[in-house]
Design a protein around this motif. Structure first.
Motif, mmCIF file in Angstrom:
data_model
loop_
_atom_site.group_PDB
_atom_site.id
_atom_site.type_symbol
_atom_site.label_atom_id
_atom_site.label_comp_id
_atom_site.label_asym_id
_atom_site.label_seq_id
_atom_site.Cartn_x
_atom_site.Cartn_y
_atom_site.Cartn_z
ATOM 1 N N GLY A 235 0.901 -1.805 0.122
ATOM 2 C CA GLY A 235 0.108 -0.303 0.322
ATOM 3 C C GLY A 235 0.615 1.156 -0.138
ATOM 4 N N HIS A 236 0.278 2.337 -0.731
ATOM 5 C CA HIS A 236 1.775 3.524 -0.953
ATOM 6 C C HIS A 236 -0.049 4.768 -0.821
ATOM 7 N N ALA A 237 0.345 5.214 0.017
ATOM 8 C CA ALA A 237 -0.981 6.782 0.076
ATOM 9 C C ALA A 237 -0.152 8.447 -0.780
ATOM 10 N N LEU A 238 -1.149 8.035 -1.788
ATOM 11 C CA LEU A 238 -0.509 10.034 -2.279
ATOM 12 C C LEU A 238 -1.238 10.967 -1.549
ATOM 13 N N ILE A 239 -0.268 11.860 -0.742
ATOM 14 C CA ILE A 239 -1.273 12.615 -0.250
ATOM 15 C C ILE A 239 -1.742 13.285 -0.721
ATOM 16 N N PRO A 240 -3.064 13.581 -0.683
ATOM 17 C CA PRO A 240 -3.930 15.012 -0.654
ATOM 18 C C PRO A 240 -3.687 16.090 -0.319
ATOM 19 N N ASP A 241 -2.754 17.103 -1.079
ATOM 20 C CA ASP A 241 -2.561 18.745 -0.480
ATOM 21 C C ASP A 241 -2.944 19.009 0.708
ATOM 22 N N ARG A 242 -4.861 18.892 0.657
ATOM 23 C CA ARG A 242 -5.296 19.603 1.888
ATOM 24 C C ARG A 242 -4.737 18.350 3.136
ATOM 25 N N LEU A 243 -3.996 17.154 3.155
ATOM 26 C CA LEU A 243 -4.047 16.800 4.771
ATOM 27 C C LEU A 243 -2.961 17.574 4.861
ATOM 28 N N THR A 244 -3.091 18.428 6.879
ATOM 29 C CA THR A 244 -1.881 18.999 7.624
ATOM 30 C C THR A 244 -1.384 18.927 7.129
ATOM 31 N N ASP A 245 -1.249 17.337 8.316
ATOM 32 C CA ASP A 245 -0.249 16.577 8.656
ATOM 33 C C ASP A 245 -0.121 15.161 8.460
ATOM 34 N N PRO A 246 0.163 15.214 7.069
ATOM 35 C CA PRO A 246 0.335 13.377 6.402
ATOM 36 C C PRO A 246 0.965 12.359 6.919
ATOM 37 N N LEU A 247 1.606 12.578 7.970
ATOM 38 C CA LEU A 247 2.322 10.870 8.321
ATOM 39 C C LEU A 247 1.405 10.478 8.758
ATOM 40 N N GLY B 18 16.560 27.151 3.882
ATOM 41 C CA GLY B 18 16.971 26.225 2.961
ATOM 42 C C GLY B 18 16.185 25.048 2.943
ATOM 43 N N GLU B 19 15.008 24.912 3.050
ATOM 44 C CA GLU B 19 13.767 24.540 3.765
ATOM 45 C C GLU B 19 12.860 23.543 2.125
ATOM 46 N N LEU B 20 12.122 23.052 2.439
ATOM 47 C CA LEU B 20 11.954 22.078 1.676
ATOM 48 C C LEU B 20 9.837 21.825 2.717
ATOM 49 N N PHE B 21 8.785 22.582 1.691
ATOM 50 C CA PHE B 21 7.989 23.316 2.179
ATOM 51 C C PHE B 21 6.402 22.031 1.999
ATOM 52 N N LEU B 22 5.711 21.167 2.388
ATOM 53 C CA LEU B 22 4.220 19.874 1.801
ATOM 54 C C LEU B 22 3.388 21.534 1.063
ATOM 55 N N GLY B 23 3.076 20.529 -0.280
ATOM 56 C CA GLY B 23 1.993 21.315 -1.268
ATOM 57 C C GLY B 23 2.724 22.373 -2.081
ATOM 58 N N PRO B 24 1.434 21.750 -3.242
ATOM 59 C CA PRO B 24 2.322 23.004 -4.547
ATOM 60 C C PRO B 24 2.451 24.313 -4.220
ATOM 61 N N GLY B 25 1.406 24.923 -2.684
ATOM 62 C CA GLY B 25 1.268 26.493 -3.029
ATOM 63 C C GLY B 25 2.426 27.145 -2.348
ATOM 64 N N GLN C 267 3.866 27.724 3.896
ATOM 65 C CA GLN C 267 3.513 27.695 5.311
ATOM 66 C C GLN C 267 4.332 27.251 5.975
ATOM 67 N N PRO C 268 4.851 28.483 7.288
ATOM 68 C CA PRO C 268 5.561 28.361 8.566
ATOM 69 C C PRO C 268 5.264 26.989 9.106
ATOM 70 N N GLY C 269 5.853 26.210 9.752
ATOM 71 C CA GLY C 269 6.071 25.122 10.009
ATOM 72 C C GLY C 269 5.373 23.221 9.097
ATOM 73 N N ARG C 270 5.520 23.720 7.734
ATOM 74 C CA ARG C 270 4.648 22.882 6.952
ATOM 75 C C ARG C 270 6.467 22.372 5.901
ATOM 76 N N THR C 271 7.017 22.138 7.002
ATOM 77 C CA THR C 271 8.036 21.599 6.258
ATOM 78 C C THR C 271 8.327 19.532 6.034
ATOM 79 N N LEU C 272 8.866 19.667 5.102
ATOM 80 C CA LEU C 272 9.588 17.561 4.830
ATOM 81 C C LEU C 272 10.002 17.011 6.589
ATOM 82 N N ARG C 273 11.050 18.598 6.600
ATOM 83 C CA ARG C 273 11.660 17.432 7.659
ATOM 84 C C ARG C 273 11.379 17.952 9.368
#
Length: 310
Positions: free
Chosen positions: A33-45, A66-73, A76-82
């Motif tokens: 099973g592999h999840a394709l995360i919807p952009d609306r999901l705030t905390d995906p993990l 130097g951060e990568l942020f989740l979502g295509p928009g 957003q503060p705090g919504r980083t991949l790290r």
């Protein structure tokens, strides 16, 4: 070849201060099973781990500091991949004896897809270097490639959305990310195709190659093509992930999930996280879990299976 258990034995170091419980009760792992995360999901993990899904695809955009942020928009503060993905994965692995689930036998497949309006090559390659630095901070957790050999870890990271990333990855003597392959890699000359140690997983969109939507019985021609492609990929030392399923009812999607399982597809990716997890628990495939990634590519000049018509 190193085993997953052996490679995870050396996990050490601080995993950050995050101690949030990511699962309320123990779940068995669903490596298919592999999840394709919807952009609306705030905390995906957390929902992915709670459902036991063995991988996820997250879309990221480069942002400040130097951060990568989740979502295509816009970032957003705090919504980083790290913060939302890498650090909690590492913390959970430390807290559960080097595994995300007690029965984990294969690496968790994390696909990082670069998106956003800025698509020029230089910007995207700089964004990959940002990811590479963050991955090295979590090196004991990750599958790596060094000297043409793969050592599996608790998480395997695949980079998507950067056209020229293969050359950049191949030039790294030691790396902690892999390129996304496709069935076309089976048809190319070995000197041109990405070898298995660079692209161990072949990812294909269902709707790009097949017309069946799950509402009527699948045609014999499409079933034959699906089985032939999967067999060719396995013979080449690769695993197969199918995504891009057509929109439709859960019943129609379940028909496609069942057909993919019957063909031996290793990983099924979908946006219907709960439906997919429920289906896989109700209809276990009985497939042997691929606990190790391929070590090296076929010998130069060795014949490659033909992937069939596109």
């Amino acid at each position: 070849m190193a085993t997953l258990a052996g490679s995870l034995a050396g996990l050490a170091g601080a995993g950050g201060a995050m101690s949030v419980a990511l699962a309320r009760r123990p779940r068995t792992c669903l490596p298919q099973g592999h999840a394709l995360i919807p952009d609306r999901l705030t905390d995906p993990l957390p929902p992915v781990l709670r459902l036991g899904l063995g991988g996820m695809t997250v879309r990221v955009v480069p942002g400040p500091h130097g951060e990568l942020f989740l979502g295509p928009g816009d970032p957003q503060p705090g919504r980083t991949l790290r913060r939302l993905v890498l650090a909690p994965l590492f913390t959970r692995a430390q807290a559960t004896a080097g595994r995300l689930w007690h029965d984990q036998r294969a690496p968790f497949q994390l696909v990082v897809e670069f998106t956003g309006p800025n698509r020029d090559t230089d910007s995207l390659l700089r964004a990959y270097r940002m990811l590479d630095q963050q991955l090295r901070d979590h090196a004991p957790l990750l599958s790596r490639s060094a000297g043409g050999e793969l050592t599996p870890g608790v998480v395997t990271v695949t980079v998507a959305g950067i056209v020229n990333v293969r050359d950049l990855l191949a030039a790294q003597p030691v790396r902690y990310a892999f390129a996304e392959g496709s069935f076309e890699d089976l048809d190319l000359d070995p000197a041109c195709a990405a070898p298995p140690e660079l692209a161990p997983v072949l990812t294909e969109s269902w709707t790009r190659r097949f017309g069946w939507d799950g509402c009527e019985p699948i045609t014999a021609e499409e079933r034959h093509q699906l089985h032939a492609l999967v067999q060719a990929a396995h013979a080449d030392g690769r695993t197969v992930r199918i995504s891009g399923l057509p929109d439709g009812s859960r019943r129609a999607r379940a028909a496609i999930w069942a057909e993919l399982s019957a063909a031996g597809v290793d990983v099924i990716a979908d946006t219907d996280l709960h439906g997919l997890a429920k289906h896989l628990r109700k209809h276990p495939t009985g497939q042997a879990t691929r606990a190790e990634l391929p070590v090296r590519a076929p010998r130069p000049g060795a014949s490659r299976p033909h992937a069939g018509p596109v």
